[in-house]
Write an enzyme that holds these catalytic residues in place. Structure first.
Site, PDB file in Angstrom:
ATOM      1  CG  ASP A 169     -64.141  -4.507 -32.788  1.00  0.00           C
ATOM      2  OD1 ASP A 169     -65.106  -3.755 -32.583  1.00  0.00           O
ATOM      3  OD2 ASP A 169     -63.135  -4.541 -32.056  1.00  0.00           O
ATOM      4  CG  HIS A 177     -65.689  -3.381 -29.291  1.00  0.00           C
ATOM      5  ND1 HIS A 177     -65.191  -2.391 -30.088  1.00  0.00           N
ATOM      6  CD2 HIS A 177     -65.331  -3.057 -28.025  1.00  0.00           C
ATOM      7  CE1 HIS A 177     -64.549  -1.497 -29.338  1.00  0.00           C
ATOM      8  NE2 HIS A 177     -64.635  -1.876 -28.084  1.00  0.00           N
ATOM      9  CD  GLU A 210     -62.755   0.531 -25.860  1.00  0.00           C
ATOM     10  OE1 GLU A 210     -62.187   1.628 -25.760  1.00  0.00           O
ATOM     11  OE2 GLU A 210     -62.815  -0.114 -26.916  1.00  0.00           O
TER      12      GLU A 210
HETATM   13  C1  ACM Z   1     -58.960  -2.149 -26.205  1.00  0.00           C
HETATM   14  O1  ACM Z   1     -58.020  -1.409 -26.593  1.00  0.00           O
HETATM   15  N1  ACM Z   1     -60.209  -1.774 -26.387  1.00  0.00           N
HETATM   16  C2  ACM Z   1     -58.707  -3.407 -25.556  1.00  0.00           C
END
Ligand code: ACM
Length: 767
Positions: A199, A272, A335
């Site tokens: 991440d 991310h 996201e």
């Molecule tokens: C997530 O909670 N961004 C998958």
């Protein structure tokens, strides 16, 4: 005598009653017939199975090892005495479900059959849970009857995917701890551990081809609560992070496989990914002028869609697939803001070349291209539900997290789905609003709510339901820096989810579950699991009685349990008084109320009381609190009860957006005062700031007030409840007015900078 009688009734109910409580096993088996008698393990008990089958040996080993360790019984060796009881374990193709098993326990014989070693492993877990919990101990336990009740169990899981996700990117967790977690998940028949390996805050997977990922990307400056994301200019003494070597990961995979758990690796993309981009900035997008974005740069967390990125990700995924045999490789897709793609010349060129009209379509192109590569290696991808945007990759499995809609849509398109909706499966959420809860993310997910979950959305048609593969609990670790807190957030919610995933919904019953869980917690105690003690939702409410005395009422617990309490801040024990009627708080006190079972606390709440001169007096407020933050009513600031130290959402805190607290107390008669102690909540990350200034005024007629003291409030260095105290020479008056001015505009460099700060006020303790 009486106690003995009730124990017998309970025991009989446990083993002869309805299916839900018939055996103390979690998850509850799907078909149970109880019989009379017990099978007793002793040193003459013999175990027959094909030990040349390595998988079968792995499946049987927990029974052999645990009985040896805790009971001193050697099932694997040739017994010198005449065989008096037998355990027969066989593979049997007549059992249709790959993970199902059939267990028959008779006084002299246990027979366990399954189609596969996996089913045998689950049957073994059931036998272990039928044994006394002492079987989990790591030394010989004396005076224990090593017996299991006679039963006939036919069992198989409702779902084939029963998972937990651990985010090791926000906070690294050691391989030793991950092994402990695997052991615990195996006990409750879960079969997937999803590791979120990369991440923005950290890259944890060793790549041989791209060493900078772990030299740079695995270490950041500060923690996520104080992240700068500054990977390039880091003083050595503040580096924070870690990574797993491929050897360590292969060892984990093997360890998990021997417990019939598959580790599903996740590599984040396209967003991310700041840890990767900090390591290899050439994979990042350019700004609209064609220049590289400088670091640190929060919005730049997406890979550019140029070929070099796909070459890099193909290489990484190849290494990942060499380490992880999992059929499913998680490639995230969540996201992505896609903002940088809108201006970067490479991404714009990609859209032109591929005839893509929107950045959503570009994301779909990204994931489909990755899927093609993963499929070419004989594997499949899983992605979060955003991969539906712009068109789903042909063979993808969808993890539905933003709600259930993504899961419904994917199932309707005949794609496999794993349900992980935030409302039921996000274990980073709070599990209680009791004081003392450690900081967590956003919302409330209680144990009963997890238990109530049905992963199959009612909206699906019968022929679409089969695409739901199961449910997974997710633990994102922004606020979870160590194993103790991981355990606190996962357990016992993961135990409830195990039953959601395994047991037919019509057999589920929360009260019966808590009875079995109470037993199961003793096993977790043996493994020193720091589980959360919120099995129920004890309700603690306060009020003033007709004599204006502060009283506390307790409830919310089922009829099988009593609530015990103390008033001196000590933890209740089995000897503490049982709650029967509202408690009158006669002096300053800290009330702790708890439900206990054999010394184990199953739920606990706490509230502190401070009696003072304004309690129960009539008050007026110039401006009423915001409706959302007025749970305890307008006079909660003079009710004698203190608010929660860690959260401002309880009955005691009152909140105003950009308005002053301006409250007047009518003491009823001239009253001498000389101090005010109060608390403001300080949580800049949520726009909540302490007051700027507090002023105390007094009046004899309620119209003409004079100021007796004012104080500027110092901004605290940490978040939470912050105490402010004002003192003055004693003054006698019938009225007191307290004014707390809000901070005003939030200073630069903070969340919501330039917006108006909120003000949260607790009890105004007047002496
Ligand atoms: C997530 O909670 N961004 C998958």
């Amino acid at each position: 005598m009486k106690k003995w009688f009730f124990s017998c009734i309970l025991f009989a109910a446990f083993f002869m009653g309805c299916a839900q409580v018939s055996v103390p096993v979690i998850p509850l088996p799907n078909s149970v017939e109880t019989k009379s008698g017990n099978f007793i393990f002793n040193s003459c008990t013999q175990l027959h199975y094909n030990s040349a089958d390595v998988d079968l040996k792995n499946a049987v080993m927990p029974l052999v090892e645990k009985l040896h360790r805790a009971a001193g019984i050697n099932l694997s060796g040739k017994s010198k005495c005449k065989m008096n009881s037998l355990i027969n374990i066989d593979l049997d193709n007549s059992i249709t479900n790959d993970e199902g098993y059939a267990l028959s326990v008779e006084p002299k014989k246990i027979s366990l059959k399954a189609k596969t070693a996996t089913g045998i492993f689950y049957g073994v877990q059931t036998i272990l849970q039928l044994l006394p919990e002492a079987v989990e101990k790591d030394s010989i336990q004396k005076s224990v009857k090593w017996q299991v009740p006679c039963v006939l169990i036919k069992d198989e899981p409702r779902f084939g995917y029963r998972g937990i996700m651990l985010d090791v990117a926000r906070h690294y967790e050691s391989p030793e701890f991950i092994k402990k977690l695997i052991d615990l998940l195996a006990m409750q028949k879960m079969n997937r551990l999803h590791l979120h390996l990369t991440d923005s805050q950290g890259w944890r997977f060793e790549s041989k081809k791209y060493p900078k990922l772990t030299q740079i990307g695995a270490y950041r400056k500060g923690t996520p609560l104080n992240a700068t994301y500054d990977y390039n200019s880091r003083p050595a003494d503040t580096l924070y992070g870690g990574y797993y070597t491929q050897e360590q990961l292969k060892d984990l995979v093997k360890y998990a496989a021997s417990r019939f758990i598959t580790i599903v690796p996740e590599i984040e993309m396209p967003a991310h990914s700041m840890s990767a981009l900090a390591s290899y900035p050439e994979l990042a997008c350019l700004d609209s002028n064609g220049n590289a974005y400088p670091y640190p740069q929060k919005i730049q967390n997406e890979y550019c869609t140029k070929d070099a990125t796909f070459d890099f990700l193909d290489d990484i995924l190849s290494e990942v697939m060499d380490v992880f045999p999992s059929k499913y490789i998680h490639v995230a897709g969540d996201e992505a803001s896609k903002e940088t793609w809108k201006t970067c010349k490479y991404d714009q060129q990609r859209m032109k070349d591929e005839g893509l009209k929107t950045v959503e379509e570009l994301q779909s192109y990204f994931i489909k291209r990755i899927e093609k590569f993963v499929n070419s290696k004989g594997r499949n991808i899983i992605g979060w539900d955003e991969i539906l945007q712009g068109g789903l990759a042909p063979n993808a499995t969808v993890m539905s997290w933003t709600g259930i809609e993504g899961g419904i849509k994917a199932a309707q398109e005949h794609h496999n789905v794993i349900m992980t909706p935030g409302d039921y499966c996000y274990f980073d959420h709070y599990q209680s609003d009791a004081p003392g809860e450690p900081v967590a993310f956003c919302c409330m997910l209680t144990l009963p709510k997890v238990y109530s979950y049905d992963p199959v959305p009612a909206e699906l048609k019968d022929d679409e339901k089969k695409y739901i593969q199961g449910a997974q609990g997710n633990l994102w670790t922004e606020y979870i820096p160590n194993p103790a807190k991981v355990e606190y957030m996962i357990f016992p919610r993961a135990v409830a989810l195990a039953e959601v995933d395994w047991t037919k919904p019509e057999l589920k019953n929360y009260d019966a579950f808590t009875q079995r869980l109470t037993n199961y917690l003793k096993r977790l105690n043996t493994y020193h699991v720091n589980y959360s003690k919120h099995l129920f939702e004890i309700k603690l409410t306060t009020s003033l009685n007709d004599n204006k005395q502060v009283t506390a009422s307790l409830g919310g617990v089922n009829k099988d349990h009593v609530i015990r309490y103390t008033l001196d801040g000590t933890i209740p024990t089995e000897r503490s008084p049982v709650y029967s009627k509202p408690i009158i708080i006669g002096k300053n006190a800290t009330l702790i109320a708890a439900v206990l079972h054999e010394g184990i606390i199953l739920d606990q709440v706490k509230k502190s009381f401070q009696l003072h001169k304004a309690v129960g007096k009539s008050i007026t407020l110039e401006t009423l609190p915001d409706k959302q933050y007025n749970k305890g009513g307008n006079s909660a600031w003079v009710n004698g009860c203190l608010g929660n130290d860690e959260q401002f959402s309880d009955d005691e805190w009152l909140g105003w957006e950009a308005k002053a607290f301006n409250g007047t107390i009518d003491f009823g008669s001239a009253t001498s005062t000389s101090s005010l102690q109060t608390r403001f909540f300080h949580k800049p990350s949520s726009w909540v700031w302490v007051a700027k200034k507090v002023t105390v005024q007094v009046s004899d007629d309620g119209t003409n007030f004079k100021t007796v003291v004012e104080k500027d409030v110092t901004i605290p260095s940490k978040e939470g409840a912050s105490t402010v105290e004002l003192k003055w020479e004693p003054v006698t008056a019938k009225y007191m007015r307290i004014i707390a001015e809000p901070l005003g505009k939030i200073p630069a460099g903070n969340t919501g900078a330039g917006d108006d700060a909120w003000l949260f006020v607790d009890e105004m303790v007047v002496h």
